[in-house]
Design an enzyme around this catalytic site. Structure first.
Site, mmCIF file in Angstrom:
data_model
loop_
_atom_site.group_PDB
_atom_site.id
_atom_site.type_symbol
_atom_site.label_atom_id
_atom_site.label_comp_id
_atom_site.label_asym_id
_atom_site.label_seq_id
_atom_site.Cartn_x
_atom_site.Cartn_y
_atom_site.Cartn_z
ATOM 1 N N SER A 88 0.827 -1.207 0.000
ATOM 2 C CA SER A 88 0.000 0.000 0.000
ATOM 3 C C SER A 88 0.862 1.259 0.000
ATOM 4 C CB SER A 88 -0.908 0.031 1.232
ATOM 5 O OG SER A 88 -1.780 -1.077 1.249
HETATM 6 N N1 SAH Z 1 -0.992 -4.727 4.104
HETATM 7 C C1 SAH Z 1 -0.287 -5.001 2.868
HETATM 8 C C2 SAH Z 1 -1.120 -4.633 1.655
HETATM 9 C C3 SAH Z 1 -1.198 -5.794 0.746
HETATM 10 S S1 SAH Z 1 -2.353 -5.709 -0.590
HETATM 11 C C4 SAH Z 1 1.087 -4.377 2.849
HETATM 12 O O1 SAH Z 1 1.406 -3.599 3.760
HETATM 13 O O2 SAH Z 1 1.876 -4.683 1.960
HETATM 14 C C5 SAH Z 1 -3.705 -6.682 0.042
HETATM 15 C C6 SAH Z 1 -3.409 -8.119 0.396
HETATM 16 O O3 SAH Z 1 -4.652 -8.707 0.783
HETATM 17 C C7 SAH Z 1 -2.868 -8.971 -0.736
HETATM 18 O O4 SAH Z 1 -1.642 -9.528 -0.363
HETATM 19 C C8 SAH Z 1 -3.941 -10.045 -0.939
HETATM 20 O O5 SAH Z 1 -3.406 -11.312 -1.283
HETATM 21 C C9 SAH Z 1 -4.599 -10.068 0.426
HETATM 22 N N2 SAH Z 1 -5.955 -10.613 0.468
HETATM 23 C C10 SAH Z 1 -6.976 -10.453 -0.422
HETATM 24 N N3 SAH Z 1 -8.077 -11.109 -0.028
HETATM 25 C C11 SAH Z 1 -7.765 -11.719 1.164
HETATM 26 C C12 SAH Z 1 -8.466 -12.575 2.074
HETATM 27 N N4 SAH Z 1 -9.737 -12.959 1.853
HETATM 28 N N5 SAH Z 1 -7.809 -13.015 3.177
HETATM 29 C C13 SAH Z 1 -6.528 -12.649 3.421
HETATM 30 N N6 SAH Z 1 -5.801 -11.863 2.590
HETATM 31 C C14 SAH Z 1 -6.403 -11.400 1.481
#
Ligand code: SAH
Length: 229
Positions: free
Chosen positions: A77
């Site tokens: 993000s």
């Molecule tokens: N907090 C992260 C942002 C990652 S983007 C950071 O600091 O880098 C969002 C993430 O949510 C992705 O890695 C994706 O695989 C995950 N995601 C999407 N749907 C999900 C679910 N149902 N359960 C767990 N993770 C999920």
């Protein structure tokens, strides 16, 4: 493009140079100018070496206020978004926090730096593995889970705070149920193009308040766990 693999961790020195620290200070100034006020959030962003959560070749971009691609088509993000969501959560030391979407682990590190007792869940195995390996090396020890964050972690809840870092089409009811009374959830809700940040407070066993706090763009929250490659 190989990003965020265990190989990367094996061969990369976890170096945090004066240059990196200087770039972080500038980023913190930028976030302050964009309206982030909570000093404990700004301190955490000033402390966590974001460049270590991205592939080596992206080091030059680590302290630009932009989202960036990581493995499996996901993104780390934007720093402003991390700061905004964290500020909206009103984190206090020892808050029990659930993060849905570990991704690179950067947001998780920021929450740990602020003293949260963190439980973080990811549905992509490679990202789960990466974050689980990197964070302890930086001194952060959340509990990592590989699974479907739609369901939360009922056996570990309830939580003081819940942060969802992927765009949901609606607020998952199971997550609401896992908030303590008085607890807060920050979750982007909407379609694939844009989501509105919702701040949900559980005011009693059965009642919740909901406020909206601007538009953001996230990768989608998807059900189930991803196919392993
Ligand atoms: N907090 C992260 C942002 C990652 S983007 C950071 O600091 O880098 C969002 C993430 O949510 C992705 O890695 C994706 O695989 C995950 N995601 C999407 N749907 C999900 C679910 N149902 N359960 C767990 N993770 C999920």
């Amino acid at each position: 493009m190989v990003i965020l693999s265990s190989q990367y961790l094996k061969y990369t020195q976890l170096e945090d140079s004066f240059k990196h620290k200087g770039l972080r200070l500038k980023l913190v100034d930028e976030l302050r100018n964009k309206g982030i006020r909570d000093e404990s959030v700004l301190n955490a962003i000033n402390t966590v070496p974001r460049h270590l959560f991205m592939d080596n070749s992206f080091v030059g971009f680590a302290y630009v206020d932009k989202a960036f691609p990581i493995a499996s088509g996901q993104t780390i993000s934007q720093p402003y978004t991390v700061a905004f969501q964290t500020e909206a959560l009103q984190i206090k030391r020892l808050d029990k926090v659930l993060e849905v979407g570990t991704g690179s682990g950067y947001q998780a590190a920021v929450l740990c730096e602020m003293g949260a007792k963190l439980f973080t869940i990811e549905r992509q195995r490679s990202l789960y593995d990466f974050a689980r390996e990197l964070l302890p090396k930086l001194g952060y020890h959340p509990q990592f889970f590989y699974g479907d964050g739609y369901l939360g972690l009922p056996t570990y809840g309830p939580f003081d705070k819940i942060i969802v870092t992927a765009g949901a089409d609606s607020v998952p009811p199971r997550l609401k149920e896992q908030l303590v009374v008085g607890g807060r959830m920050v979750i982007p809700v909407g379609g694939r193009q844009v989501q509105v940040m919702k701040i949900i407070v559980r005011v009693s066993e059965t009642e919740y308040t909901e406020t909206e706090a601007g538009n953001f763009v996230f990768v989608p929250l998807l059900p189930g766990v991803a196919e392993q490659r």
